[in-house]
Scaffold this motif. Structure first.
Motif, mmCIF file in Angstrom:
data_model
loop_
_atom_site.group_PDB
_atom_site.id
_atom_site.type_symbol
_atom_site.label_atom_id
_atom_site.label_comp_id
_atom_site.label_asym_id
_atom_site.label_seq_id
_atom_site.Cartn_x
_atom_site.Cartn_y
_atom_site.Cartn_z
ATOM 1 N N VAL A 74 3.793 92.761 107.104
ATOM 2 C CA VAL A 74 5.163 92.250 107.050
ATOM 3 C C VAL A 74 5.891 92.931 105.900
ATOM 4 N N THR A 75 7.054 93.486 106.187
ATOM 5 C CA THR A 75 7.858 94.200 105.195
ATOM 6 C C THR A 75 9.246 93.561 105.110
ATOM 7 N N PRO A 76 10.030 93.901 104.083
ATOM 8 C CA PRO A 76 11.398 93.352 104.010
ATOM 9 C C PRO A 76 12.237 93.669 105.241
ATOM 10 N N GLN A 77 12.004 94.828 105.851
ATOM 11 C CA GLN A 77 12.778 95.183 107.041
ATOM 12 C C GLN A 77 12.511 94.237 108.210
ATOM 13 N N ASP A 78 11.384 93.534 108.197
ATOM 14 C CA ASP A 78 11.109 92.557 109.250
ATOM 15 C C ASP A 78 11.974 91.314 109.098
ATOM 16 N N PHE A 79 12.372 90.990 107.876
ATOM 17 C CA PHE A 79 13.186 89.802 107.631
ATOM 18 C C PHE A 79 14.674 90.059 107.794
ATOM 19 N N GLU A 119 17.449 79.318 100.870
ATOM 20 C CA GLU A 119 16.812 78.317 101.732
ATOM 21 C C GLU A 119 15.958 78.976 102.810
ATOM 22 N N LEU A 120 16.435 80.099 103.363
ATOM 23 C CA LEU A 120 15.698 80.768 104.426
ATOM 24 C C LEU A 120 14.378 81.349 103.925
ATOM 25 N N CYS A 121 14.386 81.951 102.744
ATOM 26 C CA CYS A 121 13.158 82.559 102.225
ATOM 27 C C CYS A 121 12.353 81.590 101.362
ATOM 28 N N GLN A 122 12.785 80.325 101.310
ATOM 29 C CA GLN A 122 12.055 79.256 100.626
ATOM 30 C C GLN A 122 11.786 79.592 99.160
ATOM 31 N N THR A 123 12.848 79.945 98.467
ATOM 32 C CA THR A 123 12.749 80.231 97.040
ATOM 33 C C THR A 123 13.882 79.541 96.314
ATOM 34 N N ASP A 124 13.767 79.470 95.021
ATOM 35 C CA ASP A 124 14.799 78.837 94.220
ATOM 36 C C ASP A 124 16.027 79.737 94.141
ATOM 37 N N LEU A 125 17.191 79.126 94.076
ATOM 38 C CA LEU A 125 18.432 79.892 94.027
ATOM 39 C C LEU A 125 18.493 80.776 92.785
ATOM 40 N N PRO A 164 7.549 88.906 97.022
ATOM 41 C CA PRO A 164 7.331 88.772 98.465
ATOM 42 C C PRO A 164 8.376 89.562 99.245
ATOM 43 N N PRO A 165 8.022 90.119 100.392
ATOM 44 C CA PRO A 165 9.005 90.865 101.193
ATOM 45 C C PRO A 165 10.225 90.040 101.568
ATOM 46 N N SER A 166 10.039 88.743 101.804
ATOM 47 C CA SER A 166 11.180 87.892 102.159
ATOM 48 C C SER A 166 12.183 87.815 101.018
ATOM 49 N N LEU A 167 11.691 87.732 99.785
ATOM 50 C CA LEU A 167 12.584 87.666 98.625
ATOM 51 C C LEU A 167 13.309 88.994 98.418
ATOM 52 N N VAL A 168 12.611 90.112 98.615
ATOM 53 C CA VAL A 168 13.242 91.422 98.492
ATOM 54 C C VAL A 168 14.326 91.589 99.553
ATOM 55 N N HIS A 185 4.761 82.774 106.563
ATOM 56 C CA HIS A 185 3.351 82.393 106.513
ATOM 57 C C HIS A 185 2.445 83.626 106.529
ATOM 58 N N VAL A 186 2.840 84.649 107.279
ATOM 59 C CA VAL A 186 1.983 85.824 107.442
ATOM 60 C C VAL A 186 2.105 86.774 106.260
ATOM 61 N N GLU A 187 3.265 86.830 105.594
ATOM 62 C CA GLU A 187 3.481 87.828 104.543
ATOM 63 C C GLU A 187 2.506 87.689 103.379
ATOM 64 N N GLU A 188 1.991 86.489 103.146
ATOM 65 C CA GLU A 188 1.063 86.293 102.035
ATOM 66 C C GLU A 188 -0.241 87.058 102.244
ATOM 67 N N ARG A 189 -0.596 87.305 103.505
ATOM 68 C CA ARG A 189 -1.864 87.974 103.783
ATOM 69 C C ARG A 189 -1.858 89.434 103.367
ATOM 70 N N TYR A 190 -0.689 90.038 103.289
ATOM 71 C CA TYR A 190 -0.601 91.468 103.000
ATOM 72 C C TYR A 190 -0.170 91.744 101.559
ATOM 73 N N ALA A 191 -0.170 90.740 100.704
ATOM 74 C CA ALA A 191 0.213 90.947 99.314
ATOM 75 C C ALA A 191 -0.909 91.643 98.555
#
Length: 320
Positions: A177-182, A264-270, A231-235, A57-63
């Motif tokens: 939020v960066t990829p290292q946070d995920f 599923e965790l990063c809420q993206t398509d496979l 998004p950092p979560s996808l990276v 939810h927070v990562e979108e704010r820093y895009a």
């Protein structure tokens, strides 16, 4: 609280003369042992889906803005040069793994707001490293160290002024939020599904290697402008997926299950996750092939010549 008391949130740092700083460092070295930074152990209670959902939810704010991403991807050379220089400086200074991605995030957010480089681009990159180091480390990188890394193309006073400009531009919202946070949360979730092994020494070593490779791939993505809009979560998920492929200790069926869990965790398509995983592997092959294509004479010159952060080079921290 006494209302007459003047309260300031600004940390005024006195700029010491370099000779005075070296004298104090030598005095400390004679009187006490070098202090080692202690890191808190991983706490499983601060992980799980609730924490991941909050980060998503927070990562979108820093895009960065779409306009900035479009402009950079048309001419990515300058931005990638600054990112690689920041990576070299962070590696040479022994910064925490969170400093580099956070400094690049600050760099992109500043450029996204201004859409123009300052007179001294390396001063901007150094200012972002200084802010990120103060936020992520106990003993932050000093201003004089950053000036030396840039071969004194700017002075500490210029660096501190740039620090103020960056902070004002991002409105002091520096904890991006960066990829290292995920990555630690994704690793813990994969282990909870039974794919990470037990708690023995071999499993701990394998987990450490997996985390190190994932961090390296995520850092490579931060230097590559092709991943700027991701998004950092996808990276983070794609980097972890590629690291698992590279280790080669999982079968195709296990890798498919883990990939589905990460999607599923990063809420993206496979399919999207697999596409970014393939992009990272392709970028990795490009980095490795560009290093192998150097002539023996160039390699000998690089060995003789002292490498400095002022001349950015390709990533050399990949240890697959």
């Amino acid at each position: 609280m006494d209302r007459s008391m003047s309260v300031s949130l600004w940390c005024e740092e006195a700029e010491e003369d370099q000779s005075q700083t070296e004298t104090k460092a030598e005095a400390r070295g004679r009187t006490e042992e070098p202090s080692s930074q202690l890191r808190a152990a991983w706490d499983p209670t601060v992980s799980g889906r609730r924490v991941i959902q909050r980060l998503l939810h927070v990562e979108e704010r820093y895009a960065p803005s779409v306009l900035y991403i479009t402009l950079i991807q048309r001419e990515p050379e300058r931005r990638e040069e600054l990112a690689k220089w920041a990576l070299e400086v962070c590696c040479e200074c022994g910064c925490d793994e969170a400093v580099f991605p956070l400094s690049v995030s600050l760099l992109d957010r500043f450029l996204s707001a201004s859409l123009s480089l300052p007179v001294s681009p390396y001063c901007l990159a150094a200012g972002c490293i200084l802010i990120a180091s103060k936020l992520a480390e106990c003993d932050n990188v000093t201003a004089d160290t950053l000036c030396a890394a840039a071969e004194y193309s700017f002075h500490p006073s210029n660096l501190r002024e740039m620090e103020r400009v960056v902070l004002a531009t991002v409105r002091w919202d520096t904890a991006a939020v960066t990829p290292q946070d995920f990555l630690p949360h994704f690793l813990a979730s994969v282990e909870q599904r039974g794919d990470g092994g037990g708690r023995g020494a071999p499993e701990e070593a394998l987990r450490s290697t997996l985390r190190r490779h994932s961090d390296t791939l995520a850092a490579m993505c931060a230097c590559d402008s092709r991943f700027l809009g991701a998004p950092p979560s996808l990276v983070a998920a794609a980097s972890l997926n590629c690291a698992l492929r590279g280790l080669g200790n999982k079968g195709p069926a296990q890798l498919e299950v883990i990939c589905e869990a990460l999607a599923e965790l990063c809420q993206t398509d496979l399919v999207v996750l697999q596409c970014y995983s393939d992009m990272i592997e392709y970028a990795l092959r490009q980095r490795l092939s560009s290093g192998l294509q150097q002539s023996p004479m160039q390699k000998e010159e690089e060995e003789v010549e002292d490498e400095r952060p002022g001349t950015p080079t390709d990533m050399r921290e990949i240890d697959f």
